[in-house]
Structure formats: structure tokens, C-alpha cells
Motif scaffolding. Structure first.
Motif, PDB file in Angstrom:
ATOM      1  N   GLY A 186       0.792  -1.224   0.000  1.00  0.00           N
ATOM      2  CA  GLY A 186       0.000   0.000   0.000  1.00  0.00           C
ATOM      3  C   GLY A 186       0.820   1.267   0.000  1.00  0.00           C
ATOM      4  N   THR A 187       2.147   1.175  -0.087  1.00  0.00           N
ATOM      5  CA  THR A 187       2.989   2.372  -0.064  1.00  0.00           C
ATOM      6  C   THR A 187       3.120   2.964  -1.460  1.00  0.00           C
ATOM      7  OG1 THR A 187       4.997   1.026  -0.329  1.00  0.00           O
ATOM      8  CG2 THR A 187       4.292   1.542   1.912  1.00  0.00           C
ATOM      9  N   LEU A 188       3.276   4.276  -1.519  1.00  0.00           N
ATOM     10  CA  LEU A 188       3.439   4.956  -2.800  1.00  0.00           C
ATOM     11  C   LEU A 188       4.806   5.604  -2.944  1.00  0.00           C
ATOM     12  CD1 LEU A 188       0.007   6.776  -3.301  1.00  0.00           C
ATOM     13  CD2 LEU A 188       0.835   4.735  -4.466  1.00  0.00           C
ATOM     14  N   THR A 189       5.328   6.157  -1.861  1.00  0.00           N
ATOM     15  CA  THR A 189       6.574   6.910  -1.931  1.00  0.00           C
ATOM     16  C   THR A 189       7.640   6.258  -1.062  1.00  0.00           C
ATOM     17  OG1 THR A 189       6.095   8.317  -0.024  1.00  0.00           O
ATOM     18  CG2 THR A 189       5.178   8.994  -2.153  1.00  0.00           C
ATOM     19  N   LEU A 190       8.877   6.714  -1.226  1.00  0.00           N
ATOM     20  CA  LEU A 190       9.963   6.210  -0.395  1.00  0.00           C
ATOM     21  C   LEU A 190       9.745   6.585   1.068  1.00  0.00           C
ATOM     22  CD1 LEU A 190      13.077   6.842  -2.672  1.00  0.00           C
ATOM     23  CD2 LEU A 190      12.183   4.636  -1.920  1.00  0.00           C
ATOM     24  N   ASP A 191       9.108   7.711   1.320  1.00  0.00           N
ATOM     25  CA  ASP A 191       8.762   8.062   2.698  1.00  0.00           C
ATOM     26  C   ASP A 191       7.836   7.009   3.291  1.00  0.00           C
ATOM     27  OD1 ASP A 191      10.275  10.320   2.713  1.00  0.00           O
ATOM     28  OD2 ASP A 191       8.625  11.736   2.583  1.00  0.00           O
ATOM     29  N   PRO A 239       6.855  13.124   7.333  1.00  0.00           N
ATOM     30  CA  PRO A 239       7.865  12.394   6.573  1.00  0.00           C
ATOM     31  C   PRO A 239       9.001  11.982   7.505  1.00  0.00           C
ATOM     32  CG  PRO A 239       7.409  14.553   5.599  1.00  0.00           C
ATOM     33  CD  PRO A 239       6.768  14.532   6.937  1.00  0.00           C
ATOM     34  N   PRO A 240       9.643  10.844   7.249  1.00  0.00           N
ATOM     35  CA  PRO A 240      10.795  10.467   8.077  1.00  0.00           C
ATOM     36  C   PRO A 240      11.904  11.511   7.948  1.00  0.00           C
ATOM     37  CG  PRO A 240      10.030   8.618   6.739  1.00  0.00           C
ATOM     38  CD  PRO A 240       9.305   9.837   6.248  1.00  0.00           C
ATOM     39  N   LEU A 241      12.723  11.612   8.980  1.00  0.00           N
ATOM     40  CA  LEU A 241      13.817  12.583   8.978  1.00  0.00           C
ATOM     41  C   LEU A 241      15.041  11.947   8.329  1.00  0.00           C
ATOM     42  CD1 LEU A 241      13.397  14.110  12.536  1.00  0.00           C
ATOM     43  CD2 LEU A 241      12.662  15.043  10.351  1.00  0.00           C
ATOM     44  N   TRP A 242      15.224  12.201   7.058  1.00  0.00           N
ATOM     45  CA  TRP A 242      16.330  11.620   6.305  1.00  0.00           C
ATOM     46  C   TRP A 242      17.630  12.376   6.599  1.00  0.00           C
ATOM     47  CZ3 TRP A 242      15.542   7.318   3.285  1.00  0.00           C
ATOM     48  CH2 TRP A 242      14.230   7.008   2.946  1.00  0.00           C
ATOM     49  N   ARG A 243      18.720  11.635   6.635  1.00  0.00           N
ATOM     50  CA  ARG A 243      20.064  12.238   6.733  1.00  0.00           C
ATOM     51  C   ARG A 243      20.790  11.950   5.426  1.00  0.00           C
ATOM     52  NH1 ARG A 243      22.272   8.816  11.316  1.00  0.00           N
ATOM     53  NH2 ARG A 243      24.240   9.598  10.522  1.00  0.00           N
ATOM     54  N   ARG A 244      21.471  12.954   4.914  1.00  0.00           N
ATOM     55  CA  ARG A 244      22.243  12.762   3.688  1.00  0.00           C
ATOM     56  C   ARG A 244      23.646  12.297   4.040  1.00  0.00           C
ATOM     57  NH1 ARG A 244      18.440  16.405   2.259  1.00  0.00           N
ATOM     58  NH2 ARG A 244      17.589  16.225   0.157  1.00  0.00           N
ATOM     59  N   MET A 245      24.095  11.229   3.375  1.00  0.00           N
ATOM     60  CA  MET A 245      25.396  10.641   3.630  1.00  0.00           C
ATOM     61  C   MET A 245      26.242  10.735   2.364  1.00  0.00           C
ATOM     62  SD  MET A 245      24.615   9.749   6.682  1.00  0.00           S
ATOM     63  CE  MET A 245      26.149   8.944   7.111  1.00  0.00           C
ATOM     64  N   LEU A 324      11.589  -7.723   0.195  1.00  0.00           N
ATOM     65  CA  LEU A 324      10.305  -7.023   0.133  1.00  0.00           C
ATOM     66  C   LEU A 324      10.499  -5.511   0.119  1.00  0.00           C
ATOM     67  CD1 LEU A 324       8.167  -9.142   2.633  1.00  0.00           C
ATOM     68  CD2 LEU A 324       7.979  -9.112   0.149  1.00  0.00           C
ATOM     69  N   VAL A 325      11.416  -5.037   0.964  1.00  0.00           N
ATOM     70  CA  VAL A 325      11.683  -3.597   1.024  1.00  0.00           C
ATOM     71  C   VAL A 325      12.240  -3.108  -0.309  1.00  0.00           C
ATOM     72  CG1 VAL A 325      13.070  -1.812   2.139  1.00  0.00           C
ATOM     73  CG2 VAL A 325      12.031  -3.605   3.516  1.00  0.00           C
ATOM     74  N   GLY A 326      13.149  -3.888  -0.900  1.00  0.00           N
ATOM     75  CA  GLY A 326      13.724  -3.500  -2.183  1.00  0.00           C
ATOM     76  C   GLY A 326      12.680  -3.385  -3.274  1.00  0.00           C
ATOM     77  N   GLN A 327      11.759  -4.343  -3.329  1.00  0.00           N
ATOM     78  CA  GLN A 327      10.701  -4.296  -4.338  1.00  0.00           C
ATOM     79  C   GLN A 327       9.799  -3.081  -4.128  1.00  0.00           C
ATOM     80  OE1 GLN A 327       8.717  -8.083  -4.025  1.00  0.00           O
ATOM     81  NE2 GLN A 327      10.612  -9.223  -4.371  1.00  0.00           N
ATOM     82  N   ALA A 328       9.456  -2.815  -2.855  1.00  0.00           N
ATOM     83  CA  ALA A 328       8.602  -1.650  -2.566  1.00  0.00           C
ATOM     84  C   ALA A 328       9.330  -0.348  -2.899  1.00  0.00           C
ATOM     85  CB  ALA A 328       8.190  -1.667  -1.099  1.00  0.00           C
ATOM     86  N   ALA A 329      10.629  -0.275  -2.598  1.00  0.00           N
ATOM     87  CA  ALA A 329      11.399   0.929  -2.899  1.00  0.00           C
ATOM     88  C   ALA A 329      11.475   1.170  -4.403  1.00  0.00           C
ATOM     89  CB  ALA A 329      12.805   0.809  -2.312  1.00  0.00           C
ATOM     90  N   ARG A 333      10.087   4.470  -6.195  1.00  0.00           N
ATOM     91  CA  ARG A 333      10.927   5.337  -7.015  1.00  0.00           C
ATOM     92  C   ARG A 333      10.291   5.556  -8.389  1.00  0.00           C
ATOM     93  NH1 ARG A 333      16.372   6.202  -6.878  1.00  0.00           N
ATOM     94  NH2 ARG A 333      16.012   6.543  -4.659  1.00  0.00           N
ATOM     95  N   ARG A 334       9.714   4.496  -8.946  1.00  0.00           N
ATOM     96  CA  ARG A 334       9.053   4.611 -10.244  1.00  0.00           C
ATOM     97  C   ARG A 334       7.823   5.515 -10.130  1.00  0.00           C
ATOM     98  NH1 ARG A 334       7.944  -0.391 -10.896  1.00  0.00           N
ATOM     99  NH2 ARG A 334      10.018  -0.913 -11.646  1.00  0.00           N
ATOM    100  N   PHE A 335       7.058   5.342  -9.043  1.00  0.00           N
ATOM    101  CA  PHE A 335       5.872   6.172  -8.849  1.00  0.00           C
ATOM    102  C   PHE A 335       6.250   7.641  -8.696  1.00  0.00           C
ATOM    103  CE2 PHE A 335       3.049   8.503  -6.051  1.00  0.00           C
ATOM    104  CZ  PHE A 335       1.818   8.302  -6.651  1.00  0.00           C
ATOM    105  N   GLU A 336       7.266   7.914  -7.888  1.00  0.00           N
ATOM    106  CA  GLU A 336       7.653   9.305  -7.669  1.00  0.00           C
ATOM    107  C   GLU A 336       8.117   9.957  -8.961  1.00  0.00           C
ATOM    108  OE1 GLU A 336       8.927   9.339  -2.969  1.00  0.00           O
ATOM    109  OE2 GLU A 336      10.498   9.255  -4.481  1.00  0.00           O
ATOM    110  N   THR A 337       8.806   9.201  -9.808  1.00  0.00           N
ATOM    111  CA  THR A 337       9.250   9.745 -11.086  1.00  0.00           C
ATOM    112  C   THR A 337       8.055  10.065 -11.980  1.00  0.00           C
ATOM    113  OG1 THR A 337      11.315   8.493 -10.960  1.00  0.00           O
ATOM    114  CG2 THR A 337      10.648   9.307 -13.129  1.00  0.00           C
TER     115      THR A 337
END
Length: 718
Positions: A186-191, A239-245, A324-329, A333-337
């Protein structure tokens, strides 16, 4: 034929004070029982081979039970006693059919045990629920149980040995994995993916630390969750608090994502040297799993503060979770694009800025329908006419695809061109009807039609002239001395454009200071399985009950006025005829750490110069600081702060140009971090909301000014 245990019959109950005659030394469950009073008799009368088996049972830490004799009398050790809970010690020494009477006739229960006893056939139950658990928790314990015959010294079958291995945790984890897959579906975005993943891994694996990382071109984005964090309902909406690495970060999550190779640290300091805080420093065991997809590089890590051997079963479960996480991600990513492309096309055809007039305040809102992944045909516009009047329009081109959006752009541009030549609403719609019919013939389709309402606002004459082609009736909120009233304007009906119907006709109605005009698309009032009249009534009631006539607030009220989800696009345009001119100011906010502080100083000075009450200044500055921090943190781009002050209210908006996380209406409620900003805005403001813009989103709030609190009306707008 099975034999007996080889006992000498004894009285049904031991004499008072008689010794228990234990099977072996100690006070274990089976050893301390008064066996002389059972059908088996005193243990010293049992066959030596049977006594040897009982000693093995009692000494074993694994749950084991013996069912002895023709009655299958129950004998077990401490491990089994713990499993059956409240049934111990009553089950000891009783026939199994009595001890577990309510389940004895269930499939795989009594019949299976009797078959082992009668025929000597071993039997394996891969998933069994112990009878005692019927009185236990809602989720019964699950076991793998093996049953085999027990023979005496002469080789005769005298009982059944049962060995139980609890598999409840594995079963629960497999069920949890299934629930996890359903949640990710049911997720749409990476968030969304990150939020679901962190919650699942913390609870299902009982972990102390979980992180999720994905590639971001030349760098990485990572989000982390720690066990014990205080999260409330508001946090889950953020949204989750992302950190840039950096791309070459030595963090295990980044190393695994970069290499695609899993790693398991059983004991050590896997985050030493890269720890973000004390929570990372305490981690001793860490599993890092890559996300194996073609479109997304990333990783999932699960950590503990105690050593962990990482059993094969646990590694397999973690690997499956990462898959499962990889497939959802990848889907996200495709949806967000796709979403970004569709929404950019949609919004680029809408006006980037609405006219800024002293007495006419204008606001608009557009929300995509369906799943937000397709361009639609709803549009709005507001522009100054050569006569000095204001032209306003809202329309809907049939369809939810790129072609509909392109036609919408043509219709909007043509309407403005026609209005700049001849601003009479009926003439504009008649000319537009010819254009739409021509486009339909050119495209070879009979399905091209457009609903639209166009109006001319003449503030000097305090009049609005409106014409409609198949569009829902405009609404005017009139400010009365005691209470506001919402009135639908009775515009002469005409068919949608492109259908070859009759000519459009106009209606002219008063539009006085304090009134607000509301134009809206049918997505605002139409719901499946609901009468349109009910939707119109709900809109009218919501606008009537609004705290004021501010156009931005009324747009938010209108889009939320009818309960239930809509599959259509939603567009709203509002124009308020202000009682007095307002003051406005704006500030460009750079994407740098000092920006919120600069905004606070600027806001304090500006509102002080306008003689805004101190209480309003304090609340406004705090809320604006939170909105600015949110824009810089989540969008990662520069922002624009706009302030508009009237005698009745202070309106502040913060706009960013980011697109991440602004996908669905539920996700646009993104304020600050850990829920603090959301609570502040709700507590300190009288109204607030979020609006998508051509690029990014705008978050705004409104604070009402106490009577006599501002002298804005004493000076011209600046």
C-alpha cells in the motif's frame, strides 16, 4: 499388542503421610507426584526400561511427556509443565483423554496418539497447538511435536513419548512477514516505504536500532529509528527525517548498499567511528542487508545492544524482509518519477502567481484525484482585464491523462485571449465553445467536452457577472452583521462546451466588501454512492460555518467539506472583497542553517512596525520559524515567506520548491520534526493548511486579530 507398565495394583489414593516414592531424586514435575495413587502404581514397580525413559524425560530441558498404559496416563517434566500452564499439576497421573478432554477428539490429537500406541507408528506434528492454550492468550502457542512408542524390557509397547519444540516465534514472524508485505503493497513513496519498514523491523525483530538507506544520485539518504522513541499519531503523519550521507561513507548501511553484499556482526562495535550519537555507540550486533533491485540501490540494517549469533533462520527472515523492502522501494521510485512528471505538467499549465490587489484577495488550490499519478484536466485562472476588472475562471476538461492536460492548457490560454478582447462572460464562453468543437473535430473524437464557469469581478461597482457552461453553481459567502450566509448563484444553465448546445447567458449579482466568491470543480461535491444535492449542501454548510472569509482558508474548508474520498481532481478558486486594504511583505529564505533565525528577526521587526499585538507576534514568529525549518529540512530548497495583514487576521505562508513527499493530500501535512511543529500550528493558529504549487508546496496559517488590535486600516497598503 501393547502391554502394561508392569505394576502391582495399589489403592486409588495414598494413605495419609505415605511417601511419594519419587521416580528419581528432586522435586521436578513428574518426580514429586504421588504415583502410588494413580493407575500406574508406585514407580518402584515400573519396568526398568520405563524407569530409564522417565529419568531421561525428567533430566531433559526440552518439553517432554510420557503417556503410559492403556489409559495413556500423563507423565511429564518441568519443561512440559511450563507449556501447559494452569493444567499443571492436575494433568499429572490422569488419563490423557480426561486431562485434555476438550481437544482430545480434534484432528491430530487423541486419534494420532492412540495410533502410535496401538500400532507403534511414529508420528510428527509440524504445527500443533497445545490443549492448555485454549485458556491462554488470544494467539495460541504453536509447536512441532514428535510422538514415538515406548517399549518395556520385553519389547512390548507400554506408552508414547512426546517431544515438543515451540515454533510460535517463527510462526509469528512468518505471519508478521506476510503482514509486512501487505503493508508495503500500500505504499506509494519512499517516505511511505521507510515509515512501514522501520515500524515493522523494530517490532517484529524486537530490535534496538533500524535504518533504511537509498541512493540519491551522487550521495545516499538514510533514515533511522531507535527503540523507545516517543512517537505519537502526529509523528506517523510526518515524513521520516532523512540524513544525507556522502557517497563513500564508511557507515555499514552505505557500505552494504554500495557493495550489494550482506554482513552480519555477532558481537563488536560495528558503528564505532561513524556513530551519530550514543544510541549508535551502544550497538554490538548488526545485520546489514542490501536491497537487490535494478532501479534502486540501498540497504536495511537491524541492530542490537547485546551479542547475537544470527541463526540461519533469522538470516533468512532478514533477507526475505530486505527483498520485500527492495521491491517496494523500486515501485516507489518509479511512482515518484511518474508522479513528478505528471504533476509538473499539470501545474505548469496553471498560473504560477495570482494577481496581488489591494482589496481583492485571491487564493486557489488544486489536488490531484485518482492516485495522483496522472495529469488531469481541472484548471483555474485569475487575471486583470483591460477595463480594470478581474477575470476569474474555473473549468474541467474531461479526462485524466496527458492529452486532457494538454487540452486544458489550450482551453485556458484561449479563454484568457478571448477575455482580453471582449470580457463579457457569455461572449467568452461562446467563443470558447467554437474552439472546443473545432478541437474535437480535429482530433476525430466526440468525447471532448469542457465544463467551465467564467466571471468578471468589478470591485468599483460591487458586482460580479457570471456565465457557466455545465459547471457547478458558484458560491458566495456573504458577511452579515450577525452571521455569514452562503448563497449559490443562480446562473442560467448551458451545456458543456463542445457539445453543440445553446448560447451561454449571464447572471449579475452584488459583490460587496466582506463577501467571498468560491468557484470549485465537481470533485469537491461529488462522491460515489452519494446524491449530488447532499454534497452541495455539505459545501454550503461548511462555508457558512467558516471562521472568516479569507480565501485561502475557504479553499481548505471547501476541499474538506464533503466526507469520503474522491477519484476526481479537486480545484477551488476563492476571491474575497476585503473590507479594508491589507498590508503585505515577503522574504526570500536561503537554504542554510541560519535562515530560521533570520526569518524570526525579520518577522518580529515587520509585525512590530505594523503595530500587531505582542501576543499575535509571538505566536506568528514561532509558527513561521517552524514552517521555515520544515521547508528547509524536508524540501532541501530555498523558501519564500509571505505575510499579509488585514484588520481581521494575519496570514503567513511559507512556500518551497521541493517535490519529495508532496504526493498525496495526507502527506502534505509535513510540519517540523517529531510532531512538535504540527502541534504548535494547530494550537497557536485559528486555521492552517497546505497547498500544492507549480513547484513544491505552500504551508500557511492564519491568526485572527483581536478587535482594535491592529491599526492596519489607518495606512495604505504597503
Amino acid at each position: 499388542m501393547p502391554g502394561t507398565v508392569g505394576r502391582v495394583p495399589t489403592p486409588s489414593a495414598p494413605a495419609p503421610g505415605a511417601p511419594t516414592d519419587p521416580v528419581v531424586g528432586g522435586q521436578t514435575a513428574g518426580a514429586a507426584h504421588p504415583w502410588a495413587g494413580t493407575p500406574l502404581g508406585a514407580p518402584h514397580t515400573w519396568d526398568p526400561a520405563v524407569r530409564a525413559v522417565t529419568e531421561v524425560v525428567l533430566a531433559s530441558p526440552v518439553p517432554m511427556a510420557l503417556l503410559l498404559g492403556d489409559d495413556l496416563v500423563v507423565f511429564y517434566n518441568d519443561g512440559y509443565a511450563e507449556l501447559i500452564g494452569d493444567r499443571h499439576p492436575d494433568a499429572l497421573g490422569r488419563p490423557a483423554a480426561e486431562a485434555f478432554a476438550e481437544v482430545w477428539r480434534d484432528p491430530g490429537a487423541g486419534e494420532a496418539l492412540e495410533r502410535v500406541y496401538r500400532h507403534g507408528e511414529p508420528f510428527l506434528q509440524r504445527e500443533a497447538v497445545l490443549p492448555a492454550d485454549r485458556q491462554g492468550p488470544a494467539e495460541p502457542a504453536v509447536f512441532t511435536r514428535g510422538h514415538c512408542p515406548v517399549r518395556d524390557s520385553a519389547g512390548r509397547i507400554v506408552g508414547v513419548l512426546t517431544v515438543s519444540a515451540q515454533t510460535t516465534q517463527l510462526t509469528q514472524q512468518l505471519q508478521s512477514l506476510s503482514d509486512f508485505a501487505a503493508a508495503l503493497a500500500g505504499t506509494l513513496t519512499l517516505d511511505d516505504v521507510a515509515r512501514v519498514t522501520l515500524r515493522y523491523c523494530l517490532h517484529s525483530f524486537d530490535a534496538h536500532r533500524v535504518s533504511f538507506a537509498v541512493d540519491e544520485g551522487s550521495a545516499w539518504r538514510l533514515v533511522r529509528r531507535i527503540r523507545g522513541e516517543l512517537l505519537d499519531e502526529a509523528d506517523e503523519r510526518l515524513p521520516p527525517l532523512w540524513r544525507r550521507m556522502p557517497a563513500e561513507s564508511p557507515l555499514p548501511a552505505v557500505v552494504t548498499a554500495r557493495s550489494g553484499v550482506a554482513s552480519f556482526t555477532a558481537d563488536g562495535q560495528p558503528l564505532r567511528g561513524v556513530a551519530a550519537d550514543r544510541h549508535d555507540e551502544k550497538i554490538r550486533a548488526l545485520a546489514a542487508l542490501p536491497l537487490r533491485t535494478t532501479a534502486v540501490r540501498g540497504s536495511l540494517t537491524v541492530g542490537y545492544r547485546t551479542p547475537r549469533p544470527w541463526s540461519p533462520a533469522e538470516r533468512a527472515l532478514l533477507t526475505a524482509s530486505a527483498e520485500l523492502v527492495g521491491q517496494a522501494a523500486e515501485r516507489a521510485r518509479r511512482f515518484e518519477t511518474q508522479h513528478g512528471t505528471a504533476q509538473m505538467l499539470q501545474r505548469s499549465m496553471l498560473p504560477e502567481r495570482l494577481p496581488d490587489l489591494p482589496r481583492l484577495r485571491i487564493a486557489a488550490r488544486y489536488d490531484p484525484g485518482v492516485d495522483g499519478n496522472a495529469a488531469g484536466g481541472d484548471f483555474y485562472d485569475a487575471f486583470l482585464l483591460p477595463t480594470g476588472a478581474l477575470g476569474v475562471v474555473l473549468g474541467d476538461v474531461a479526462g485524466h491523462d496527458v492529452q486532457a492536460a494538454a487540452r486544458m492548457g489550450q482551453v485556458r490560454a484561449a479563454l484568457r485571449a478571448l477575455a482580453l478582447v471582449d470580457s463579457r462572460p457569455d461572449a467568452v464562453l461562446d467563443g470558447l465553445d467554437r474552439l472546443v468543437s473545432s478541437l474535437g473535430v480535429e482530433g476525430g473524437t466526440q468525447e471532448l467536452f469542457v465544463t467551465v464557469v467564467f466571471g468578471v469581478v468589478e470591485a468599483e461597482r460591487e458586482l460580479i457577472t457570471l456565465a457557466s457552461a455545465g459547471h457547478p453553481a458558484p458560491l458566495i459567502r456573504r458577511a452579515g452583521p450577525d452571521a455569514a450566509v452562503a448563497e449559490f448563484v443562480d446562473v442560467p444553465p448551458a451545456p458543456p462546451l463542445g457539445l453543440g448546445g445553446g448560447r451561454a447567458r449571464t447572471a449579475t449579482v452584488p459583490f460587496r466588501p466582506g463577501d467571498t466568491l468560491l468557484l470549485y470543480s465537481d470533485g469537491v461535491v461529488e462522491r460515489r454512492w452519494q446524491d449530488l444535492a447532499a454534497g452541495m449542501a455539505g459545501l454550503g454548510a461548511a462555508v457558512t460555518g467558516a471562521a472568516g472569509g479569507d480565501p485561502r482558508a475557504l479553499c481548505a474548508v471547501a476541499t474538506a467539506s464533503v466526507p469520503g474520498a474522491t477519484e476526481d481532481d479537486v480545484a477551488v478558486l476563492a476571491v474575497e472583497y476585503a473590507v479594508r486594504p491589507s498590508r503585505s511583505a515577503s522574504m526570500e529564505v536561503p537554504a542554510e542553517p541560519t535562515a530560521p533565525s533570520r526569518v524570526r528577526h525579520w518577522m518580529t521587526a515587520q509585525l512590530g512596525e505594523w503595530h500587531v499585538p505582542e501576543a499575535v507576534i509571538g505566536a506568528a514568529v514561532l509558527c513561521t520559524s517552524e514552517l521555515t525549518t520544515n521547508a528547509l529540512l524536508h524540501a532541501g530548497t530555498a523558501a519564500r515567506v509571505e505575510v499579509d495583514l488585514s484588520a481581521e487576521r494575519l496570514l503567513v505562508s511559507v512556500a518551497d520548491s521541493g517535490t519529495r513527499g508532496q504526493v498525496t493530500r495526507a502527506q502534505t501535512d509535513t510540519l517540523s520534526s517529531r510532531g512538535r511543529g504540527l502541534g504548535l500550528i494547530e494550537e497557536l493558529s485559528d486555521a492552517w493548511g497546505t497547498d500544492p504549487t507549480v513547484r513544491g508546496s505552500t504551508v500557511w496559517f492564519e491568526i485572527l486579530i483581536p478587535a482594535g488590535g491592529s491599526r492596519v486600516g489607518d495606512a495604505p497598503a504597503g
